[in-house]
Design a protein around this motif. Structure first.
Motif, PDB file in Angstrom:
ATOM      1  N   PHE B  14      44.475  63.255  18.866  1.00 52.45           N
ATOM      2  CA  PHE B  14      42.922  63.718  19.269  1.00 52.45           C
ATOM      3  C   PHE B  14      42.415  63.634  17.801  1.00 52.45           C
ATOM      4  N   PHE B  15      41.157  63.045  18.023  1.00 51.80           N
ATOM      5  CA  PHE B  15      39.920  62.967  17.056  1.00 51.80           C
ATOM      6  C   PHE B  15      39.004  63.947  17.457  1.00 51.80           C
ATOM      7  N   ASP B  16      38.844  65.236  16.904  1.00 51.05           N
ATOM      8  CA  ASP B  16      37.972  66.318  17.445  1.00 51.05           C
ATOM      9  C   ASP B  16      37.966  66.169  19.154  1.00 51.05           C
ATOM     10  N   TYR B  17      37.197  65.862  19.827  1.00 52.21           N
ATOM     11  CA  TYR B  17      37.330  65.935  21.204  1.00 52.21           C
ATOM     12  C   TYR B  17      37.831  64.524  21.957  1.00 52.21           C
ATOM     13  N   ILE B  18      37.922  63.554  21.241  1.00 53.24           N
ATOM     14  CA  ILE B  18      38.182  62.196  21.724  1.00 53.24           C
ATOM     15  C   ILE B  18      39.799  62.185  21.667  1.00 53.24           C
ATOM     16  N   GLN B  19      40.213  61.851  22.749  1.00 60.58           N
ATOM     17  CA  GLN B  19      41.656  61.873  23.016  1.00 60.58           C
ATOM     18  C   GLN B  19      42.344  60.108  22.749  1.00 60.58           C
ATOM     19  N   ALA B  20      42.880  60.057  21.601  1.00 58.39           N
ATOM     20  CA  ALA B  20      43.050  58.631  21.312  1.00 58.39           C
ATOM     21  C   ALA B  20      44.542  58.131  22.044  1.00 58.39           C
ATOM     22  N   LEU B  21      45.625  58.970  21.991  1.00 62.87           N
ATOM     23  CA  LEU B  21      46.662  58.734  22.660  1.00 62.87           C
ATOM     24  C   LEU B  21      47.262  59.851  23.667  1.00 62.87           C
ATOM     25  N   PRO B  39      44.076  46.426  25.185  1.00 61.98           N
ATOM     26  CA  PRO B  39      42.705  46.131  24.867  1.00 61.98           C
ATOM     27  C   PRO B  39      41.870  46.947  23.825  1.00 61.98           C
ATOM     28  N   SER B  40      40.983  46.465  23.249  1.00 59.65           N
ATOM     29  CA  SER B  40      40.233  47.256  22.040  1.00 59.65           C
ATOM     30  C   SER B  40      40.008  48.874  22.355  1.00 59.65           C
ATOM     31  N   GLY B  41      40.361  49.666  21.689  1.00 56.29           N
ATOM     32  CA  GLY B  41      40.095  51.094  21.867  1.00 56.29           C
ATOM     33  C   GLY B  41      41.296  51.652  22.527  1.00 56.29           C
ATOM     34  N   CYS B  42      42.247  51.126  22.852  1.00 53.12           N
ATOM     35  CA  CYS B  42      43.386  51.680  23.604  1.00 53.12           C
ATOM     36  C   CYS B  42      44.295  52.775  22.762  1.00 53.12           C
ATOM     37  N   GLY B  43      43.918  52.604  21.487  1.00 52.87           N
ATOM     38  CA  GLY B  43      45.084  53.451  20.389  1.00 52.87           C
ATOM     39  C   GLY B  43      45.996  52.722  19.671  1.00 52.87           C
ATOM     40  N   LYS B  44      45.921  51.800  19.658  1.00 58.20           N
ATOM     41  CA  LYS B  44      47.056  50.954  18.937  1.00 58.20           C
ATOM     42  C   LYS B  44      47.177  51.473  17.390  1.00 58.20           C
ATOM     43  N   THR B  45      45.970  51.245  16.911  1.00 59.36           N
ATOM     44  CA  THR B  45      45.787  51.815  15.469  1.00 59.36           C
ATOM     45  C   THR B  45      46.096  53.225  15.084  1.00 59.36           C
ATOM     46  N   SER B  46      45.458  53.823  15.955  1.00 58.53           N
ATOM     47  CA  SER B  46      45.962  55.304  16.086  1.00 58.53           C
ATOM     48  C   SER B  46      47.500  55.626  16.026  1.00 58.53           C
ATOM     49  N   PHE B  47      48.094  54.832  16.983  1.00 61.68           N
ATOM     50  CA  PHE B  47      49.517  54.937  17.046  1.00 61.68           C
ATOM     51  C   PHE B  47      50.346  54.604  15.640  1.00 61.68           C
ATOM     52  N   LEU B  57      44.506  61.939   7.263  1.00 61.64           N
ATOM     53  CA  LEU B  57      43.400  61.984   6.637  1.00 61.64           C
ATOM     54  C   LEU B  57      41.853  61.805   7.326  1.00 61.64           C
ATOM     55  N   MET B  58      42.137  61.606   8.597  1.00 62.93           N
ATOM     56  CA  MET B  58      40.843  61.312   9.455  1.00 62.93           C
ATOM     57  C   MET B  58      40.395  62.564   9.780  1.00 62.93           C
ATOM     58  N   HIS B  59      39.270  62.561   9.963  1.00 59.08           N
ATOM     59  CA  HIS B  59      38.335  63.895  10.109  1.00 59.08           C
ATOM     60  C   HIS B  59      38.695  64.329  11.658  1.00 59.08           C
ATOM     61  N   ASP B 173      48.597  46.170  11.046  1.00 58.66           N
ATOM     62  CA  ASP B 173      47.771  46.325  12.011  1.00 58.66           C
ATOM     63  C   ASP B 173      46.774  45.046  12.073  1.00 58.66           C
ATOM     64  N   GLU B 174      47.291  44.215  13.115  1.00 59.23           N
ATOM     65  CA  GLU B 174      46.579  42.869  13.175  1.00 59.23           C
ATOM     66  C   GLU B 174      46.387  42.200  11.837  1.00 59.23           C
ATOM     67  N   PRO B 175      47.894  41.900  11.227  1.00 56.94           N
ATOM     68  CA  PRO B 175      47.781  41.314   9.929  1.00 56.94           C
ATOM     69  C   PRO B 175      47.289  39.975   9.874  1.00 56.94           C
ATOM     70  N   THR B 204      48.840  43.328  17.736  1.00 54.04           N
ATOM     71  CA  THR B 204      48.055  41.899  17.833  1.00 54.04           C
ATOM     72  C   THR B 204      47.185  41.901  19.009  1.00 54.04           C
ATOM     73  N   HIS B 205      45.971  41.326  18.728  1.00 51.50           N
ATOM     74  CA  HIS B 205      45.282  40.739  20.024  1.00 51.50           C
ATOM     75  C   HIS B 205      45.818  39.377  20.594  1.00 51.50           C
ATOM     76  N   ASN B 206      46.594  38.894  19.867  1.00 49.56           N
ATOM     77  CA  ASN B 206      47.113  37.516  20.412  1.00 49.56           C
ATOM     78  C   ASN B 206      48.459  37.407  20.896  1.00 49.56           C
TER      79      ASN B 206
HETATM   80  N1  LIG Z   1      38.819  58.352  12.847  1.00 48.51           N
HETATM   81  C1  LIG Z   1      38.690  58.620  14.151  1.00 48.51           C
HETATM   82  N2  LIG Z   1      37.623  59.483  14.612  1.00 48.51           N
HETATM   83  C2  LIG Z   1      37.025  59.507  15.881  1.00 48.51           C
HETATM   84  N3  LIG Z   1      37.690  58.760  16.871  1.00 48.51           N
HETATM   85  C3  LIG Z   1      38.724  57.789  16.547  1.00 48.51           C
HETATM   86  C4  LIG Z   1      38.951  57.567  15.295  1.00 48.51           C
HETATM   87  N4  LIG Z   1      39.936  56.780  15.248  1.00 48.51           N
HETATM   88  C5  LIG Z   1      40.068  56.002  16.255  1.00 48.51           C
HETATM   89  N5  LIG Z   1      39.373  56.926  17.490  1.00 48.51           N
HETATM   90  C6  LIG Z   1      39.105  56.638  18.674  1.00 48.51           C
HETATM   91  O1  LIG Z   1      40.141  56.645  19.275  1.00 48.51           O
HETATM   92  C7  LIG Z   1      40.379  55.756  20.153  1.00 48.51           C
HETATM   93  C8  LIG Z   1      41.519  54.789  19.810  1.00 48.51           C
HETATM   94  O2  LIG Z   1      41.031  54.153  18.776  1.00 48.51           O
HETATM   95  P1  LIG Z   1      41.913  52.844  17.989  1.00 48.51           P
HETATM   96  O3  LIG Z   1      41.527  52.708  16.914  1.00 48.51           O
HETATM   97  O4  LIG Z   1      43.493  53.587  17.871  1.00 48.51           O
HETATM   98  O5  LIG Z   1      42.109  51.731  18.848  1.00 48.51           O
HETATM   99  P2  LIG Z   1      42.757  50.119  18.820  1.00 48.51           P
HETATM  100  O6  LIG Z   1      43.466  50.020  19.944  1.00 48.51           O
HETATM  101  O7  LIG Z   1      43.507  50.122  17.354  1.00 48.51           O
HETATM  102  O8  LIG Z   1      41.520  49.189  18.991  1.00 48.51           O
HETATM  103  P3  LIG Z   1      41.173  47.934  18.374  1.00 48.51           P
HETATM  104  O9  LIG Z   1      42.035  47.036  19.002  1.00 48.51           O
HETATM  105  O10 LIG Z   1      39.705  47.764  18.646  1.00 48.51           O
HETATM  106  O11 LIG Z   1      41.519  48.104  16.940  1.00 48.51           O
HETATM  107  C9  LIG Z   1      38.976  55.171  20.247  1.00 48.51           C
HETATM  108  O12 LIG Z   1      38.395  55.637  21.310  1.00 48.51           O
HETATM  109  C10 LIG Z   1      38.372  55.342  18.933  1.00 48.51           C
HETATM  110  O13 LIG Z   1      36.957  55.539  18.926  1.00 48.51           O
END
Ligand SMILES: Nc1ncnc2c1ncn2[C@@H]1O[C@H](COP(=O)(O)OP(=O)(O)OP(=O)(O)O)[C@@H](O)[C@H]1O
Ligand SMILES: [Mg+2]
Lengths: 329, 252
Positions: B14-21, B39-47, B57-59, B173-175, B204-206
């Motif tokens: 979670f990031f505050d109230y947003i659930q990323a995974l 797809p974008s925003g599905c949580g790959k980077t968060s994972f 380090l994230m708020h 991350d998408e190198p 990767t998106h590819n």
């Molecule tokens: N530091 C953060 N603070 C608040 N919300 C975040 C933060 N990092 C990610 N999120 C939210 O978590 C969700 C997943 O984000 P994430 O960056 O993991 O997606 P992604 O799959 O890597 O997308 P992309 O393909 O665009 O890179 C998104 O809804 C994003 O807005």
């Protein structure tokens, strides 16, 4: 009925003449006002340099005033100003930079932190005479006096002196340094910090190894602006050991047996460029005769600050460029 | 299982109230390349960032569930985050070299580990550059500013820099997303080489890239792990309708 798409219905004819003239008038007014500002600057600087440049030579820059300040130079005032600035930097830079690092990198974003930030900003707006009084009350009468009493040093630090003038000016320029350092730290892109953290750097290692080096020119800009501000201040040094006339430089010698090492004695009084101008203009027994010296002193002081400001601009430019290069990559 | 390097159980982020995974359970094999798609925003980077605790380090970051690397719970109180990040290296989407010389970039991390001996440092520089197959290109340019290299070289230098601390796991991350086709294929070859020594996760998106380089593929959607399979399986015969739609380009 939807509006007809017809060019005839749209207002695309030329504006009426009155609107056009009003426009010209507004632009003209802005130009005149701008020109006025430049004119004033030009007149002030022109007058000072026209009257003062002639007197400036090596002797003027190095010798002490003579003959009721109507002759001689301003050597001790330049020496005093440079010494005070030197001490001021020693006090203000570590405190300012580390405060900024703390505020920007470590402090949590809470009420206390915001109060501190607001205080720093407000401190920048306090009239400088207030800093002078603060310096007298706090540094001289409180710290100095108590130091003398506790250490039994007689009357060493419990009186106005270069040390306290520098310390007071340091407090005065702290906000400038803190604010510009915060700006510089903030401008370092997050990706650079992420790179360091990702390699297993601790927070302090990241700050020391990446953030501070990359904000160096930005911080230097702030320091130079602080010096330029400090050198131009008169009010804070007024009660803090600024001397009317002091032919001897505030230098003491540290006897090392074989030879003696000279050092700036911070417990001494000193002469100061801006204060010297004030003295020449108001306290001289013959202000007309000191006139050329006044202009010369003012020209020197202005040149000094302008040079400092130019250096600051160069550093700022460098800072922007580095950041731009980092960002674009 | 012995060859499982990274193991998560009901991982929610979670990031505050947003659930990323949302309840991600996955087992990533050692010395394999695993692609993370979705797809974008599905949580790959968060994972990825959960695996080297960069999310710390994230708020407003909070997590639930378990993450283990080599059987060790990396969110345990005894874990030193800084040492963890030396074990789990990361390469970012945009190269983020320091505005210093190539050499200084490469010795930044070794120096953090108190390696001061010049010969030792030189050795590390050569080793990591060779591994990142960039040594021949930069061995004569070690004192150049790293930001003067081409974008593709910069990204491979980032990989070399990540390798300079001898990690076990490499998160990417998408190198190659910002690179031209030739630089991209060099990175892909490199990833193939590196899996001998490292466990690699690549976002990767590819789709073609995922198919080319990875042994396993994980498809994320809306914070959930929808499907995790052998790459050959997922690209020929996905068991989930959403996965199929995504990899055939019908959405996302
Ligand atoms: N530091 C953060 N603070 C608040 N919300 C975040 C933060 N990092 C990610 N999120 C939210 O978590 C969700 C997943 O984000 P994430 O960056 O993991 O997606 P992604 O799959 O890597 O997308 P992309 O393909 O665009 O890179 C998104 O809804 C994003 O807005
Ligand atoms: Mg991402």
């Amino acid at each position: 009925m939807p509006e007809e798409k017809n060019i005839k219905n749209k207002e695309i004819r030329k504006l009426p003449a009155s609107t056009k003239y009003y426009e010209y008038f507004a632009i003209g007014l802005v130009q005149v006002i701008t020109a006025f500002v430049f004119l004033i600057l030009f007149l002030v600087l022109g007058k000072i340099f026209y009257e003062g440049a002639g007197i400036i030579d090596y002797q003027f820059l190095t010798e002490a005033p003579r003959n009721n300040m109507t002759e001689g130079g301003i050597g001790p005032a330049i020496f005093g100003t440079v010494s005070v600035m030197f001490l001021m930097i020693i006090f203000a830079v570590p405190i300012g930079v580390f405060s900024a690092v703390y505020i920007n990198e470590y402090a949590e974003d809470n009420l206390a932190q915001r109060v501190i930030r607001a205080s720093v900003n407000n401190l920048a707006g306090v009239p400088s005479i207030v800093f002078g009084l603060f310096g007298l009350g706090f540094f001289v009468l409180f710290i100095g006096k108590n130091f003398d009493e506790v250490m039994g040093t007689g009357l060493l630090l419990g009186q106005p002196a270069m040390l306290w003038a520098s310390a007071t000016l340091a407090v005065l320029v702290l906000p400038t340094i803190i604010i510009s350092t915060i700006e510089a730290l903030n401008a370092v892109p997050h990706s650079q910090r992420a790179a360091a953290y990702g390699l297993g750097a601790t927070k302090w290692q990241t700050i020391k190894g990446v953030v501070l080096p990359q904000s160096r020119s930005g911080i230097l800009t702030g320091i130079i602006l602080a010096v330029s501000r400090g050198a131009g201040e008169t009010a804070p040094v007024l009660f803090l050991g600024c001397a009317f006339f002091l032919p001897q430089l505030p230098v003491a010698y540290l006897d090392l047996g074989l030879f003696a090492v000279p050092f700036i004695n911070p417990a001494e009084q000193f002469m100061y460029l801006s204060y010297h101008i004030f003295i020449l203009a108001t306290q001289s027994s013959n202000p007309t005769l000191t006139m050329p010296v006044q202009f010369g002193t003012a020209a020197v002081l202005i040149t000094l600050t302008v040079l400092l400001n130019i250096t600051a601009v160069i550093f700022r430019f460098k800072f922007r460029r580095t950041l731009q290069v980092v960002r674009e990559n | 299982m012995k060859d499982v390097k990274i193991y998560t159980e009901n991982l929610s982020v979670f990031f505050d109230y947003i659930q990323a995974l949302n309840n991600v359970s996955i087992q990533i094999k050692a010395n394999r390349v695993t692609s993370i798609i979705g797809p974008s925003g599905c949580g790959k980077t968060s994972f990825l960032r959960t695996l080297n605790r960069m999310n710390d380090l994230m708020h407003g970051f909070k997590m639930k569930g378990e993450v283990k690397i080599d059987g060790v719970d990396i969110y345990d109180d005894n874990i030193d985050v800084v040492n963890l990040r030396k074990l789990v290296g990361m390469v970012f989407q945009k190269s983020n070299l320091f505005p210093k010389s190539v050499y200084e970039n490469l010795i930044f991390a070794p120096k953090l580990n108190n390696i001061k001996d010049k010969n030792k440092l030189d050795e590390i520089v050569e080793r990591s550059c060779t591994q990142a197959s960039i040594w021949d290109e930069i061995k004569d340019r070690l004192n150049d500013n790293a930001l003067n290299l081409s974008a593709g070289q910069q990204q491979r230098l980032c990989i070399a820099r990540a390798l300079s601390v001898n990690p076990d796991v490499l998160l990417m991350d998408e190198p190659a997303s910002a690179l031209d086709p030739i630089s991209t294929s060099r990175i892909e070859e490199l990833i193939f080489e590196l899996k001998k020594d490292y466990t690699i996760l690549v976002v990767t998106h590819n789709m073609q890239q995922a198919a080319r380089i990875s042994d396993f593929t994980a498809f994320f959607y809306l914070g959930q792990l929808v499907e995790f399979e052998k790459t050959t399986k997922i690209f020929t015969n996905p068991s989930n309708k959403q996965t199929e739609d995504y990899i055939t380009g019908r959405f996302g």
